[in-house]
Motif scaffolding. Structure first.
Motif, PDB file in Angstrom:
ATOM      1  N   SER A  90       0.840  -1.195   0.000  1.00 36.62           N
ATOM      2  CA  SER A  90       0.000   0.000   0.000  1.00 36.62           C
ATOM      3  C   SER A  90       0.871   1.240   0.000  1.00 36.62           C
ATOM      4  CB  SER A  90      -0.910   0.019   1.224  1.00 36.62           C
ATOM      5  OG  SER A  90      -1.756   1.143   1.163  1.00 36.62           O
ATOM      6  N   GLU A  91       0.232   2.368  -0.275  1.00 35.10           N
ATOM      7  CA  GLU A  91       0.911   3.661  -0.217  1.00 35.10           C
ATOM      8  C   GLU A  91       0.994   4.177   1.227  1.00 35.10           C
ATOM      9  OE1 GLU A  91       2.427   5.251  -2.807  1.00 35.10           O
ATOM     10  OE2 GLU A  91       1.944   3.423  -3.909  1.00 35.10           O
ATOM     11  N   PHE A  92       0.111   3.697   2.098  1.00 29.90           N
ATOM     12  CA  PHE A  92       0.149   4.133   3.501  1.00 29.90           C
ATOM     13  C   PHE A  92       0.918   3.110   4.334  1.00 29.90           C
ATOM     14  CE2 PHE A  92      -3.660   1.479   3.380  1.00 29.90           C
ATOM     15  CZ  PHE A  92      -3.634   0.802   4.593  1.00 29.90           C
ATOM     16  N   ASP A  93       1.302   3.495   5.544  1.00 32.96           N
ATOM     17  CA  ASP A  93       2.031   2.610   6.449  1.00 32.96           C
ATOM     18  C   ASP A  93       1.089   1.487   6.882  1.00 32.96           C
ATOM     19  OD1 ASP A  93       3.542   1.339   8.364  1.00 32.96           O
ATOM     20  OD2 ASP A  93       3.577   3.028   9.769  1.00 32.96           O
ATOM     21  N   ILE A  94       1.353   0.277   6.414  1.00 33.42           N
ATOM     22  CA  ILE A  94       0.448  -0.840   6.712  1.00 33.42           C
ATOM     23  C   ILE A  94       0.913  -1.696   7.887  1.00 33.42           C
ATOM     24  CG2 ILE A  94      -0.543  -0.995   4.407  1.00 33.42           C
ATOM     25  CD1 ILE A  94       1.320  -3.325   3.811  1.00 33.42           C
ATOM     26  N   SER A  95       1.869  -1.213   8.653  1.00 30.04           N
ATOM     27  CA  SER A  95       2.376  -1.996   9.777  1.00 30.04           C
ATOM     28  C   SER A  95       1.280  -2.320  10.797  1.00 30.04           C
ATOM     29  CB  SER A  95       3.532  -1.271  10.467  1.00 30.04           C
ATOM     30  OG  SER A  95       3.091  -0.030  10.991  1.00 30.04           O
ATOM     31  N   ASP A  96       0.239  -1.496  10.844  1.00 25.68           N
ATOM     32  CA  ASP A  96      -0.840  -1.729  11.808  1.00 25.68           C
ATOM     33  C   ASP A  96      -2.099  -2.305  11.154  1.00 25.68           C
ATOM     34  OD1 ASP A  96      -1.595   0.501  10.388  1.00 25.68           O
ATOM     35  OD2 ASP A  96      -2.269   1.639  12.136  1.00 25.68           O
ATOM     36  N   LEU A  97      -1.949  -2.903   9.979  1.00 26.47           N
ATOM     37  CA  LEU A  97      -3.084  -3.510   9.288  1.00 26.47           C
ATOM     38  C   LEU A  97      -3.684  -4.599  10.185  1.00 26.47           C
ATOM     39  CD1 LEU A  97      -4.418  -3.126   6.505  1.00 26.47           C
ATOM     40  CD2 LEU A  97      -2.995  -4.996   5.677  1.00 26.47           C
ATOM     41  N   GLU A  98      -5.003  -4.646  10.256  1.00 26.75           N
ATOM     42  CA  GLU A  98      -5.673  -5.615  11.127  1.00 26.75           C
ATOM     43  C   GLU A  98      -5.274  -7.045  10.765  1.00 26.75           C
ATOM     44  OE1 GLU A  98      -9.928  -5.016  11.242  1.00 26.75           O
ATOM     45  OE2 GLU A  98      -9.641  -2.841  11.106  1.00 26.75           O
TER      46      GLU A  98
END
Length: 180
Positions: free
Chosen positions: A125-133
């Motif tokens: 993704s273009e956003f920081d996905i480290s906190d993706l559920e």
């Protein structure tokens, strides 16, 4: 002229009446074409912070008993929540790459890369996905469809529809594998 005509007729009669040994039998299946399908359950992605992506590698030969050739193609489907035509959430298969949305409406993509005997499914993704559920990154189910290089799909085959693809390959059963 009569001699030439007689010679042609005799030659044709000799060739028609020739018999030889029957050759070896061909492969069972659709003219020897063998598609391979397997399902992997319990896939957990690992976050790679330097690339801001999640990845899950697969050594394809570990999941199939058939030889995979360099020129074979690969389709991967993810099992998960889909919206039907009425907007209801149902479970189903989606062909990768696919765009998904988190609870905040941000988009991310499931995609993959493929080499002869290896594949890697990624979430980017273009956003920081480290906190993706974890519902997007843990305990996932994927189906791998290995298409032989000489497979010619029927005209108008919808590869997004996994049932159409499986029917065109005459797949009767799917090997299901659980990750440890």
């Amino acid at each position: 002229m009569k001699k030439i005509l007689a010679l042609v007729l005799v030659s044709a009669l000799v060739f028609v009446s020739c018999e030889g040994d029957q050759g070896p039998p061909g492969q069972d299946g659709l003219d020897g074409i063998q598609g391979q399908v397997f399902e992997v359950e319990g896939v957990d992605f690992v976050y790679e912070s330097e690339f801001n992506l999640y990845s899950a590698p697969f050594a394809l030969e570990e999941y199939t008993s058939f030889e995979i050739l360099e020129q074979d193609a690969l389709l991967i489907y993810r099992y998960g929540d889909l919206r039907d035509v009425e907007g209801n959430i149902v479970n189903g298969w989606e062909l990768l790459p696919l765009t998904a949305y988190d609870g905040e409406g941000r988009s991310f993509e499931y995609g993959f890369s493929h080499a002869e005997l290896d594949a890697e499914v990624r979430i980017t993704s273009e956003f920081d996905i480290s906190d993706l559920e974890s519902g997007y990154t843990q305990d996932q189910i994927f189906r791998f469809v290995i298409l032989p290089n000489d497979w010619a799909p029927e005209a108008g085959l919808n590869k997004n529809n996994i049932e159409e693809v499986l029917n065109s390959l005459n797949i009767q059963s799917i090997n299901k594998i659980s990750m440890p």
